[in-house]
Design a protein around this motif. Structure first.
Motif, short mmCIF file in Angstrom:
data_model
loop_
_atom_site.label_atom_id
_atom_site.label_comp_id
_atom_site.label_asym_id
_atom_site.label_seq_id
_atom_site.Cartn_x
_atom_site.Cartn_y
_atom_site.Cartn_z
N UNK A 156 3.13 -3.62 1.24
CA UNK A 156 2.86 -2.87 2.35
C UNK A 156 3.47 -1.70 1.80
N UNK A 157 4.68 -1.55 1.21
CA UNK A 157 4.96 -0.31 0.67
C UNK A 157 3.91 0.36 0.03
N UNK A 158 3.33 -0.16 -0.91
CA UNK A 158 2.23 0.67 -1.94
C UNK A 158 1.27 -0.76 -2.21
N UNK A 159 0.12 -0.58 -1.56
CA UNK A 159 -0.94 -1.74 -1.69
C UNK A 159 -1.52 -1.63 -3.38
N UNK A 160 -1.38 -0.74 -4.03
CA UNK A 160 -1.80 -0.47 -5.28
C UNK A 160 -0.89 -1.37 -6.48
N UNK A 161 0.23 -1.77 -5.98
CA UNK A 161 1.05 -2.59 -6.78
C UNK A 161 0.70 -4.01 -6.86
N UNK A 162 -0.48 -4.44 -6.16
CA UNK A 162 -0.83 -5.82 -6.05
C UNK A 162 -1.41 -6.21 -7.53
#
Length: 569
Positions: free
Chosen positions: A178-184
């Motif tokens: 949620x903090x940064x979706x690109x970290x998935x």
């Protein structure tokens, strides 16, 4: 123009002339001079390897794709008039080394070791980092803190975290996304099953825990081990040099390519070989003993005895004395053949241990006091004259067999062989480079590296060994002899520990405390230096970190100092 070369394929030498010095020409001419070099009888099938002798007395391998080799060898020929080339299966003992050359080589080796321990290393670019966390709920929060910081600070880094943390509330995986979706895509999870396929992808391993976490990390990589930076979050912390409070500057310096000292820790390769009961190869109804096939193409005897005929009704009516004489002759023939075979097997076992060390061949007898330790099922073969027999050797041709280990492990600390729950004392046979060293009567045996010298080996009276020293320490556990003391030997030696047939009990073996298994009578373990060491990043340098650990962690030689004499006045 012709060039003079000296070819050596143990034990033969020959001088030849070649039109050029290309690797292909040299390999082709060597193969024509020594056709047997292509199919070595003492080893498994392998490609021909040649080496040439340089001016310093070192043997250098001739690579087939080396484009500069012809020019290098041309300079040597112009200077010395001839070049000595030998097959890779010989030791160079046929060409004595000058004393001055030997001493010069020793000086270079010592300088190299000293330079290696002081070298400041810059790691290659890091894009994949593995994080191994001790299974403690409190450390899950620290793992999250470290992961979020790396993802924010270094956009090109991909993290691999333990799969077990994904569902823990303390790690809060969904909160991270949620903090940064690109970290998935940059936050991956590893498991023990899939880690083997990622060995070459991991560039750095970060451990959060104690010494056990470091051992577990090295165990995950049974081949190449990435550099390990260990943060002290465990109980003892002899191998964990870094404080977690300073993880930001520590990892920043490493990822950005700052120079650092590394500790290259030797590991042991331990191969387990299980005993297999073989058929009675001396059964008169199956095979005449004096018609046994040569071992690896070498005759084990030269006595020619007529084939034994099948008993008929007329022969069955002979007197008891004739039957007795025939049995005695048969027994004598059997003993002669067995004696010669044991002698040949003994020679080949020694050759195997001293040159190969990592494989035990299909040899039948483990030498040492005539005890049958390893018996293999031989496969039938046929001699050129059409006589069937038994072949004991290696390779695929001629009905020969190769015995392979049931398990092979790379261990950082030690391999332990003990009596387990058995009440009786354990008997073990110890071989070094194929030579029988001693019979050990004790509760067990610990064979440890320099890194493992401060672990189990130390608790049973073993010596402390600096991790820069590639040595192996052999420590008996509660030996039944006052003279059985720990022994330090070079790490280049090949060890084999066998449970003899005369042992009253079986043994149990464990490797860095893992994969504990029973060793029955006849089972053995081959122990050699591994080609895959474990590399740990030093906080300062090798010696400073090690001696600091001795004094601060192990409290080595710590005691209350004596008061000065005048203090009592």
């Amino acid at each position: 123009m012709a060039f003079r070369l000296k070819f050596t394929h143990d034990p033969h030498n020959v001088h030849v002339q070649v039109p050029d010095l290309r690797p292909a020409t040299i390999y082709a001419r060597f193969s024509s001079e020594f056709p047997d070099a292509l199919t070595p009888t003492s080893m498994t099938a392998a490609a021909l390897t040649l080496r040439w002798l340089d001016s310093d007395g070192d043997w250098i391998e001739i690579r087939r794709d080396d484009k500069d080799f012809e020019q290098i060898l041309l300079q040597v020929v112009n200077k010395n008039g001839m070049v000595h080339i030998q097959s890779g299966f010989t030791s160079g003992a046929d060409e004595p080394t000058q004393l001055g050359t030997l001493m010069h080589r020793y000086e270079r080796v010592m300088d190299s070791f000293d330079h290696l321990s002081r070298t400041v290393v810059k790691l290659p670019p890091i894009s994949n980092i593995l994080i191994v966390t001790k299974p403690d709920p409190k450390l899950s929060k620290l793992t999250k803190e470290l992961s979020v910081w790396v993802l924010e600070t270094f956009p090109g880094i991909t993290l691999f975290v333990d799969k077990k943390l994904q569902g823990r509330s303390s790690f809060k995986y969904q909160e991270i996304l949620d903090q940064n979706p690109s970290w998935n895509d940059r936050l991956q999870f590893w498991t023990k099953d899939c880690q083997a396929c990622k060995e070459k992808q991991i560039h750095l391993a970060v451990t959060l825990g104690g010494d056990g976490t470091v051992l577990y990390t090295t165990w995950m990589f049974q081949k190449r081990v990435p550099p390990i930076v260990a943060f002290h979050l465990g109980s003892l912390g002899f191998l964990t040099n870094f404080c977690f409070d300073s993880y930001r500057p520590t990892l920043s310096n490493i990822i950005r390519g700052e120079g650092m000292n590394l500790n290259i820790r030797m590991r042991l390769q331990c191969s387990v070989y299980k005993y297999k009961e073989g058929p009675n190869i001396y059964s008169p109804l199956q095979q005449q003993p004096d018609q046994m096939l040569p071992i690896n193409g070498l005759d084990v005897h030269s006595t020619n005895v007529a084939p034994m005929t099948t008993l008929t009704s007329s022969s069955a009516t002979a007197g008891d004395s004739d039957d007795s004489d025939g049995d005695d002759e048969e027994e004598l023939r059997r003993q002669r053949v067995e004696s010669r075979q044991k002698a040949e097997i003994l020679r080949r076992v020694k050759e195997m241990d001293s040159k190969r060390g990592t494989e035990v061949m299909d040899l039948g007898i483990c030498h040492g006091k005539g005890q049958t330790l390893i018996t293999r099922v031989p496969t039938p073969s046929t001699r050129p004259d059409g006589i069937s027999g038994i072949s004991i050797g290696v390779g695929e041709a001629g009905g020969e067999e190769v015995i392979r280990p049931t398990d092979t492990w790379q261990v950082l600390n030690e391999v332990t062989i003990d009596r387990g729950s058995n009440a009786n004392m354990l008997q073990l046979e110890l071989f070094v480079d194929g030579n029988h060293v001693t019979t050990i009567l004790a509760d067990g045996l610990v064979i440890a590296t320099a890194t493992g010298s401060t672990a189990y080996s130390l608790s049973i009276g073993g010596s402390l060994i600096h991790p820069d020293k590639n040595s192996v320490i052999i420590s008996p556990i509660a030996p039944h002899s006052l003279t059985a003391r720990p022994m330090i030997i070079p790490g280049t030696k090949h060890l084999r520990v066998c449970v003899p047939a005369s042992s009253r009990t079986t043994a149990w073996a464990s490797f860095d405390g893992r994969h504990r298994q029973e060793l029955g009578k006849g089972d053995s373990i081959m122990i050699t230096a591994s080609r895959y060491p474990a590399t740990t990043i030093c906080r300062r340098d090798q010696s400073t970190d090690w001696f600091t650990g001795l004094t601060q962690v192990l409290n080595w030689n710590s005691r209350v100092l004596q008061k000065p004499l005048e203090s009592h006045l």
